[in-house]
Enzyme design. Structure first.
Site, mmCIF file in Angstrom:
data_model
loop_
_atom_site.group_PDB
_atom_site.id
_atom_site.type_symbol
_atom_site.label_atom_id
_atom_site.label_comp_id
_atom_site.label_asym_id
_atom_site.label_seq_id
_atom_site.Cartn_x
_atom_site.Cartn_y
_atom_site.Cartn_z
ATOM 1 N N GLY A 76 0.835 -1.199 0.000
ATOM 2 C CA GLY A 76 0.000 0.000 0.000
ATOM 3 C C GLY A 76 0.864 1.241 0.000
ATOM 4 O O GLY A 76 2.041 1.202 0.362
ATOM 5 N N ALA A 81 3.526 7.824 3.270
ATOM 6 C CA ALA A 81 4.275 6.597 3.542
ATOM 7 C C ALA A 81 3.921 5.530 2.517
ATOM 8 O O ALA A 81 2.947 5.649 1.771
ATOM 9 C CB ALA A 81 3.971 6.089 4.955
ATOM 10 N N LYS A 98 6.545 -0.411 7.044
ATOM 11 C CA LYS A 98 6.088 0.918 6.648
ATOM 12 C C LYS A 98 7.295 1.840 6.546
ATOM 13 O O LYS A 98 8.073 1.963 7.493
ATOM 14 C CB LYS A 98 5.090 1.452 7.673
ATOM 15 C CG LYS A 98 4.439 2.769 7.295
ATOM 16 C CD LYS A 98 3.355 3.141 8.303
ATOM 17 C CE LYS A 98 2.614 4.398 7.891
ATOM 18 N NZ LYS A 98 1.523 4.730 8.846
ATOM 19 N N ASP A 188 -8.227 7.666 12.710
ATOM 20 C CA ASP A 188 -8.331 7.310 11.288
ATOM 21 C C ASP A 188 -8.973 5.932 11.144
ATOM 22 O O ASP A 188 -8.544 5.125 10.315
ATOM 23 C CB ASP A 188 -6.961 7.343 10.622
ATOM 24 C CG ASP A 188 -7.058 7.351 9.092
ATOM 25 O OD1 ASP A 188 -8.128 7.728 8.572
ATOM 26 O OD2 ASP A 188 -6.078 6.981 8.423
#
Length: 387
Positions: A76, A81, A98, A188
Protein backbone atom coordinates in the site's frame (compact mmCIF):
# COMPACT_ATOMS: atom_id res chain seq x y z
CA UNK A 1 18.58 69.13 -5.86
CA UNK A 2 15.48 67.31 -7.01
CA UNK A 3 17.59 65.03 -9.19
CA UNK A 4 19.92 64.22 -6.25
CA UNK A 5 16.93 63.49 -3.98
CA UNK A 6 15.43 61.28 -6.66
CA UNK A 7 18.67 59.31 -7.05
CA UNK A 8 18.96 58.98 -3.23
CA UNK A 9 15.38 57.67 -2.96
CA UNK A 10 16.11 55.24 -5.77
CA UNK A 11 19.21 53.89 -4.00
CA UNK A 12 17.30 53.56 -0.70
CA UNK A 13 14.50 51.74 -2.50
CA UNK A 14 16.96 49.31 -4.06
CA UNK A 15 18.61 48.68 -0.68
CA UNK A 16 15.16 48.13 0.87
CA UNK A 17 14.17 45.67 -1.85
CA UNK A 18 17.50 43.85 -1.53
CA UNK A 19 17.03 43.62 2.23
CA UNK A 20 13.50 42.30 1.75
CA UNK A 21 14.75 39.70 -0.73
CA UNK A 22 17.43 38.51 1.73
CA UNK A 23 14.79 38.26 4.48
CA UNK A 24 12.41 36.37 2.20
CA UNK A 25 15.09 33.90 1.08
CA UNK A 26 16.11 33.33 4.71
CA UNK A 27 12.50 32.47 5.60
CA UNK A 28 12.11 29.84 2.88
CA UNK A 29 12.87 26.34 4.26
CA UNK A 30 15.83 24.78 2.51
CA UNK A 31 15.43 21.50 0.70
CA UNK A 32 17.73 18.67 1.58
CA UNK A 33 19.85 17.00 -1.07
CA UNK A 34 17.35 14.17 -1.24
CA UNK A 35 14.51 16.63 -1.84
CA UNK A 36 16.42 18.42 -4.59
CA UNK A 37 17.21 15.11 -6.30
CA UNK A 38 13.57 14.12 -6.11
CA UNK A 39 12.46 17.46 -7.54
CA UNK A 40 14.88 17.04 -10.41
CA UNK A 41 13.50 13.58 -11.08
CA UNK A 42 9.97 15.01 -11.06
CA UNK A 43 10.78 17.95 -13.33
CA UNK A 44 8.55 17.95 -16.35
CA UNK A 45 6.26 15.35 -14.80
CA UNK A 46 2.51 15.91 -15.04
CA UNK A 47 2.01 14.44 -11.57
CA UNK A 48 1.67 17.49 -9.32
CA UNK A 49 1.40 15.31 -6.22
CA UNK A 50 4.84 13.89 -6.86
CA UNK A 51 6.36 17.37 -6.84
CA UNK A 52 4.37 18.41 -3.77
CA UNK A 53 5.74 15.50 -1.75
CA UNK A 54 9.23 14.89 -3.13
CA UNK A 55 10.42 12.89 -0.12
CA UNK A 56 7.79 10.18 -0.62
CA UNK A 57 8.82 9.62 -4.24
CA UNK A 58 12.43 9.31 -3.15
CA UNK A 59 11.78 6.48 -0.67
CA UNK A 60 12.99 3.25 -2.19
CA UNK A 61 13.60 0.57 0.41
CA UNK A 62 16.86 -1.29 0.52
CA UNK A 63 17.01 -4.95 -0.35
CA UNK A 64 17.40 -5.60 3.34
CA UNK A 65 16.97 -3.74 6.63
CA UNK A 66 18.26 -5.52 9.72
CA UNK A 67 17.19 -9.15 9.53
CA UNK A 68 14.32 -8.40 7.12
CA UNK A 69 14.62 -8.83 3.37
CA UNK A 70 12.21 -6.99 1.06
CA UNK A 71 10.37 -9.13 -1.49
CA UNK A 72 9.52 -6.24 -3.81
CA UNK A 73 5.76 -6.44 -3.20
CA UNK A 74 4.07 -3.10 -2.44
CA UNK A 75 1.22 -3.59 0.03
CA UNK A 76 0.00 0.00 0.00
CA UNK A 77 1.00 3.63 -0.45
CA UNK A 78 -0.40 6.90 0.81
CA UNK A 79 0.44 10.59 0.87
CA UNK A 80 3.12 10.23 3.53
CA UNK A 81 4.27 6.60 3.54
CA UNK A 82 4.48 3.31 1.67
CA UNK A 83 4.17 -0.24 3.00
CA UNK A 84 6.22 -3.13 1.61
CA UNK A 85 6.18 -6.88 2.11
CA UNK A 86 9.30 -8.43 3.64
CA UNK A 87 10.48 -11.66 5.22
CA UNK A 88 12.74 -12.36 8.19
CA UNK A 89 15.82 -14.20 6.93
CA UNK A 90 16.28 -15.97 10.28
CA UNK A 91 12.77 -17.27 10.93
CA UNK A 92 11.00 -16.89 7.59
CA UNK A 93 8.26 -14.81 9.21
CA UNK A 94 6.39 -12.51 6.84
CA UNK A 95 6.15 -8.87 7.90
CA UNK A 96 4.90 -5.54 6.59
CA UNK A 97 7.37 -2.64 6.73
CA UNK A 98 6.09 0.92 6.65
CA UNK A 99 8.60 3.37 5.15
CA UNK A 100 8.34 7.11 5.71
CA UNK A 101 10.70 10.11 5.74
CA UNK A 102 12.68 10.33 8.96
CA UNK A 103 11.31 12.84 11.46
CA UNK A 104 13.35 15.24 13.57
CA UNK A 105 12.94 13.27 16.78
CA UNK A 106 14.39 9.86 17.62
CA UNK A 107 11.31 8.10 16.24
CA UNK A 108 7.95 8.98 14.59
CA UNK A 109 4.98 9.74 16.83
CA UNK A 110 3.31 6.65 15.37
CA UNK A 111 5.93 4.50 17.10
CA UNK A 112 4.98 6.06 20.44
CA UNK A 113 1.38 4.94 19.94
CA UNK A 114 2.46 1.51 18.68
CA UNK A 115 4.65 0.92 21.71
CA UNK A 116 1.66 1.83 23.86
CA UNK A 117 -0.88 -0.50 22.26
CA UNK A 118 0.63 -2.79 19.61
CA UNK A 119 3.59 -4.41 21.32
CA UNK A 120 1.62 -6.51 23.81
CA UNK A 121 0.31 -9.07 21.31
CA UNK A 122 -3.37 -8.10 21.48
CA UNK A 123 -5.25 -10.46 19.12
CA UNK A 124 -7.12 -7.63 17.37
CA UNK A 125 -4.30 -5.11 16.89
CA UNK A 126 -1.62 -5.46 14.24
CA UNK A 127 1.53 -6.28 16.21
CA UNK A 128 4.43 -3.82 16.26
CA UNK A 129 7.81 -5.57 16.05
CA UNK A 130 10.50 -2.91 15.82
CA UNK A 131 11.58 0.48 14.46
CA UNK A 132 14.74 1.21 12.50
CA UNK A 133 16.19 4.30 10.84
CA UNK A 134 18.61 4.34 7.93
CA UNK A 135 19.67 7.11 5.54
CA UNK A 136 16.81 9.47 6.28
CA UNK A 137 14.08 6.83 6.23
CA UNK A 138 12.11 5.41 9.17
CA UNK A 139 11.22 1.72 8.89
CA UNK A 140 8.34 0.48 11.08
CA UNK A 141 8.16 -3.32 11.13
CA UNK A 142 4.67 -4.76 11.68
CA UNK A 143 2.99 -8.13 11.62
CA UNK A 144 1.80 -9.09 8.13
CA UNK A 145 -1.96 -9.62 7.73
CA UNK A 146 -2.40 -11.56 4.51
CA UNK A 147 -6.21 -11.59 4.50
CA UNK A 148 -6.58 -8.08 3.07
CA UNK A 149 -8.81 -5.17 4.03
CA UNK A 150 -12.37 -5.43 5.30
CA UNK A 151 -13.20 -2.66 2.84
CA UNK A 152 -12.18 -4.89 -0.06
CA UNK A 153 -14.58 -7.59 1.12
CA UNK A 154 -17.45 -5.09 1.11
CA UNK A 155 -16.36 -3.89 -2.34
CA UNK A 156 -16.29 -7.45 -3.67
CA UNK A 157 -19.38 -8.93 -2.03
CA UNK A 158 -21.52 -5.96 -1.01
CA UNK A 159 -23.36 -5.57 2.29
CA UNK A 160 -22.97 -8.41 4.79
CA UNK A 161 -25.61 -10.08 6.95
CA UNK A 162 -25.81 -9.04 10.59
CA UNK A 163 -24.41 -12.32 11.89
CA UNK A 164 -21.18 -11.80 9.94
CA UNK A 165 -21.00 -8.08 10.75
CA UNK A 166 -21.55 -8.82 14.44
CA UNK A 167 -18.56 -11.17 14.46
CA UNK A 168 -16.35 -8.67 12.65
CA UNK A 169 -17.54 -5.74 14.76
CA UNK A 170 -16.83 -7.65 17.96
CA UNK A 171 -13.16 -7.87 16.93
CA UNK A 172 -13.12 -4.17 16.03
CA UNK A 173 -14.65 -3.15 19.35
CA UNK A 174 -12.23 -5.38 21.25
CA UNK A 175 -9.21 -3.79 19.57
CA UNK A 176 -10.47 -0.22 19.93
CA UNK A 177 -11.35 -0.76 23.58
CA UNK A 178 -7.76 -1.77 24.30
CA UNK A 179 -6.51 1.30 22.40
CA UNK A 180 -8.75 3.73 24.31
CA UNK A 181 -7.97 2.20 27.68
CA UNK A 182 -4.27 2.68 26.89
CA UNK A 183 -4.90 6.42 26.44
CA UNK A 184 -4.63 6.49 22.64
CA UNK A 185 -7.03 7.98 20.07
CA UNK A 186 -6.74 6.43 16.61
CA UNK A 187 -8.40 9.25 14.57
CA UNK A 188 -8.33 7.31 11.29
CA UNK A 189 -10.70 4.41 11.85
CA UNK A 190 -12.00 3.11 8.52
CA UNK A 191 -12.65 -0.22 6.85
CA UNK A 192 -9.32 0.05 5.03
CA UNK A 193 -7.50 0.03 8.39
CA UNK A 194 -9.13 -3.18 9.60
CA UNK A 195 -7.33 -6.22 8.19
CA UNK A 196 -8.04 -9.95 8.19
CA UNK A 197 -5.18 -11.78 9.86
CA UNK A 198 -4.90 -14.51 7.20
CA UNK A 199 -6.76 -15.59 4.08
CA UNK A 200 -9.81 -17.58 5.04
CA UNK A 201 -9.58 -16.53 8.70
CA UNK A 202 -12.12 -14.07 10.03
CA UNK A 203 -9.98 -12.56 12.79
CA UNK A 204 -9.73 -8.79 12.29
CA UNK A 205 -6.87 -6.55 13.38
CA UNK A 206 -6.63 -2.77 13.63
CA UNK A 207 -3.65 -1.09 11.94
CA UNK A 208 -2.18 2.29 10.90
CA UNK A 209 -1.68 4.57 13.90
CA UNK A 210 -0.10 7.34 11.82
CA UNK A 211 -2.71 9.95 12.86
CA UNK A 212 -3.17 8.78 16.43
CA UNK A 213 -2.77 10.90 19.55
CA UNK A 214 -1.35 9.60 22.83
CA UNK A 215 -2.78 11.30 25.90
CA UNK A 216 -0.15 12.25 28.50
CA UNK A 217 -0.13 10.59 31.90
CA UNK A 218 -0.25 12.47 35.19
CA UNK A 219 1.48 11.32 38.41
CA UNK A 220 -1.52 9.37 39.75
CA UNK A 221 -1.37 7.08 36.67
CA UNK A 222 -4.44 8.64 35.07
CA UNK A 223 -4.49 10.49 31.75
CA UNK A 224 -4.93 14.14 30.87
CA UNK A 225 -7.56 14.65 28.16
CA UNK A 226 -6.97 17.99 26.42
CA UNK A 227 -9.17 19.05 23.53
CA UNK A 228 -7.69 18.23 20.12
CA UNK A 229 -7.76 20.56 17.13
CA UNK A 230 -6.13 18.74 14.18
CA UNK A 231 -8.27 17.99 11.14
CA UNK A 232 -7.36 14.49 10.04
CA UNK A 233 -8.80 11.16 8.97
CA UNK A 234 -10.95 10.19 5.99
CA UNK A 235 -13.85 12.45 5.12
CA UNK A 236 -16.63 9.84 4.92
CA UNK A 237 -15.72 8.66 8.44
CA UNK A 238 -15.16 12.13 9.93
CA UNK A 239 -17.64 13.35 12.59
CA UNK A 240 -19.21 16.81 12.26
CA UNK A 241 -17.20 18.37 15.11
CA UNK A 242 -13.93 17.64 13.28
CA UNK A 243 -15.21 19.26 10.07
CA UNK A 244 -15.60 22.67 11.74
CA UNK A 245 -13.47 25.54 10.46
CA UNK A 246 -11.58 25.74 13.76
CA UNK A 247 -12.22 22.35 15.37
CA UNK A 248 -11.85 21.63 19.07
CA UNK A 249 -12.99 18.16 19.98
CA UNK A 250 -12.63 15.29 22.42
CA UNK A 251 -10.70 12.39 20.98
CA UNK A 252 -12.58 9.25 21.96
CA UNK A 253 -16.02 10.28 20.56
CA UNK A 254 -14.35 10.81 17.16
CA UNK A 255 -13.38 7.13 17.08
CA UNK A 256 -16.87 6.10 18.21
CA UNK A 257 -18.47 7.95 15.28
CA UNK A 258 -16.02 6.40 12.80
CA UNK A 259 -16.62 2.91 14.20
CA UNK A 260 -20.36 3.49 13.86
CA UNK A 261 -19.81 4.42 10.20
CA UNK A 262 -17.86 1.16 9.72
CA UNK A 263 -20.62 -1.00 11.23
CA UNK A 264 -23.36 0.86 9.32
CA UNK A 265 -21.47 0.52 6.03
CA UNK A 266 -20.80 -3.19 6.45
CA UNK A 267 -24.52 -3.85 6.98
CA UNK A 268 -25.89 -1.44 4.37
CA UNK A 269 -23.22 -1.31 1.66
CA UNK A 270 -23.03 2.52 1.68
CA UNK A 271 -21.73 5.32 3.90
CA UNK A 272 -24.24 7.15 6.09
CA UNK A 273 -22.82 10.59 5.21
CA UNK A 274 -20.38 10.20 2.33
CA UNK A 275 -17.83 12.97 1.62
CA UNK A 276 -19.54 15.30 4.07
CA UNK A 277 -18.72 18.98 4.62
CA UNK A 278 -19.18 21.16 7.70
CA UNK A 279 -22.61 22.47 6.64
CA UNK A 280 -23.80 19.29 4.94
CA UNK A 281 -27.60 19.13 4.72
CA UNK A 282 -27.53 15.54 6.00
CA UNK A 283 -26.02 16.65 9.31
CA UNK A 284 -28.79 19.25 9.63
CA UNK A 285 -31.44 16.59 9.07
CA UNK A 286 -29.74 14.25 11.52
CA UNK A 287 -29.80 16.96 14.19
CA UNK A 288 -33.49 17.57 13.52
CA UNK A 289 -34.28 13.84 13.65
CA UNK A 290 -32.34 13.30 16.87
CA UNK A 291 -33.98 16.34 18.47
CA UNK A 292 -37.41 14.92 17.64
CA UNK A 293 -36.46 11.45 18.88
CA UNK A 294 -36.41 9.86 15.42
CA UNK A 295 -33.95 7.00 14.82
CA UNK A 296 -30.69 8.08 13.17
CA UNK A 297 -30.66 4.91 11.07
CA UNK A 298 -34.19 5.56 9.84
CA UNK A 299 -33.27 9.14 8.97
CA UNK A 300 -30.13 8.10 7.08
CA UNK A 301 -31.97 5.49 5.02
CA UNK A 302 -34.54 8.19 4.33
CA UNK A 303 -31.83 10.39 2.79
CA UNK A 304 -31.50 7.85 -0.01
CA UNK A 305 -35.17 6.77 -0.22
CA UNK A 306 -34.43 3.32 1.14
CA UNK A 307 -36.05 1.24 3.85
CA UNK A 308 -34.00 0.35 6.92
CA UNK A 309 -33.64 -3.43 7.30
CA UNK A 310 -31.51 -3.44 10.47
CA UNK A 311 -32.57 -5.36 13.56
CA UNK A 312 -33.91 -3.32 16.52
CA UNK A 313 -30.76 -4.07 18.55
CA UNK A 314 -28.46 -2.81 15.79
CA UNK A 315 -30.58 0.30 15.28
CA UNK A 316 -30.33 1.06 19.00
CA UNK A 317 -26.54 0.64 18.91
CA UNK A 318 -25.97 2.81 15.82
CA UNK A 319 -28.43 5.49 16.96
CA UNK A 320 -26.10 6.09 19.90
CA UNK A 321 -22.83 5.92 17.98
CA UNK A 322 -24.00 8.30 15.22
CA UNK A 323 -25.15 11.10 17.51
CA UNK A 324 -24.18 14.51 16.11
CA UNK A 325 -23.57 15.77 19.66
CA UNK A 326 -20.30 14.06 20.76
CA UNK A 327 -21.19 13.95 24.47
CA UNK A 328 -24.23 11.78 23.69
CA UNK A 329 -22.20 9.01 22.06
CA UNK A 330 -21.50 5.94 24.21
CA UNK A 331 -18.03 4.98 25.37
CA UNK A 332 -16.29 1.97 23.88
CA UNK A 333 -16.87 0.11 27.16
CA UNK A 334 -20.63 0.71 26.90
CA UNK A 335 -20.61 -0.44 23.27
CA UNK A 336 -18.86 -3.70 24.21
CA UNK A 337 -21.69 -4.40 26.70
CA UNK A 338 -24.51 -3.57 24.28
CA UNK A 339 -27.22 -6.16 23.74
CA UNK A 340 -26.32 -6.56 20.07
CA UNK A 341 -23.05 -8.19 21.18
CA UNK A 342 -24.60 -10.43 23.86
CA UNK A 343 -24.19 -13.64 21.89
CA UNK A 344 -20.56 -12.78 21.08
CA UNK A 345 -19.83 -12.34 24.78
CA UNK A 346 -21.31 -15.78 25.40
CA UNK A 347 -19.14 -17.19 22.60
CA UNK A 348 -16.05 -15.75 24.25
CA UNK A 349 -17.03 -17.63 27.41
CA UNK A 350 -17.48 -20.88 25.47
CA UNK A 351 -21.30 -21.00 25.62
CA UNK A 352 -22.58 -22.77 22.48
CA UNK A 353 -26.09 -21.33 22.97
CA UNK A 354 -24.88 -17.99 21.62
CA UNK A 355 -25.21 -19.30 18.06
CA UNK A 356 -28.98 -19.55 18.50
CA UNK A 357 -29.52 -16.14 20.09
CA UNK A 358 -30.88 -13.02 18.44
CA UNK A 359 -31.91 -14.52 15.11
CA UNK A 360 -35.32 -12.84 14.89
CA UNK A 361 -34.17 -10.75 11.94
CA UNK A 362 -32.90 -13.76 9.97
CA UNK A 363 -34.96 -15.73 7.48
CA UNK A 364 -36.22 -19.22 8.31
CA UNK A 365 -33.86 -20.70 5.73
CA UNK A 366 -30.80 -19.11 7.33
CA UNK A 367 -31.99 -20.31 10.75
CA UNK A 368 -32.28 -23.88 9.45
CA UNK A 369 -28.78 -23.61 8.04
CA UNK A 370 -27.50 -22.38 11.38
CA UNK A 371 -29.13 -25.30 13.20
CA UNK A 372 -27.67 -27.77 10.71
CA UNK A 373 -24.22 -26.25 11.13
CA UNK A 374 -24.45 -26.62 14.90
CA UNK A 375 -25.56 -30.25 14.63
CA UNK A 376 -22.74 -31.04 12.20
CA UNK A 377 -20.23 -29.31 14.46
CA UNK A 378 -21.42 -31.27 17.49
CA UNK A 379 -21.38 -34.56 15.55
CA UNK A 380 -17.86 -33.93 14.26
CA UNK A 381 -16.76 -33.04 17.78
CA UNK A 382 -18.22 -36.30 19.14
CA UNK A 383 -16.57 -38.27 16.35
CA UNK A 384 -13.23 -36.75 17.20
CA UNK A 385 -13.33 -37.97 20.80
CA UNK A 386 -15.02 -41.32 20.21
CA UNK A 387 -12.79 -44.43 20.22
Amino acid sequence: RKEREGRREGREGERSRASMMRWTVACIPRLSDADEDALEEGAGSKDSTAQATPQIRKIKPKKRIGSYEFTGQVLGAGATAAVYHARCVNTGREVAIKCLPACRGPFPKEVLALRQVASSGHPHICEFLEHRRSKGVDYIVLDYCSGGEVYQSIEDYGAMDEVTVRQWSYDMVSGLRFVHEAGVVHRDLKLENFLFSTKGARTIKLCDFGLSFVYPRIPDSNFMYPLLCAKCGTQSYTPPEMLAKYPEYEGFPVDIWALGVCIFSMCSGFFPVEEASEEDWRFCRLVAAQTEGVSSCMAIFGFYNQQCHFSPELIDLLDGMLQVEPSRRPTIQAIAKHGWFDCMALAANGDIRCTLLDTSFESEESMRTTHEDIINMMCSSDAAVSP
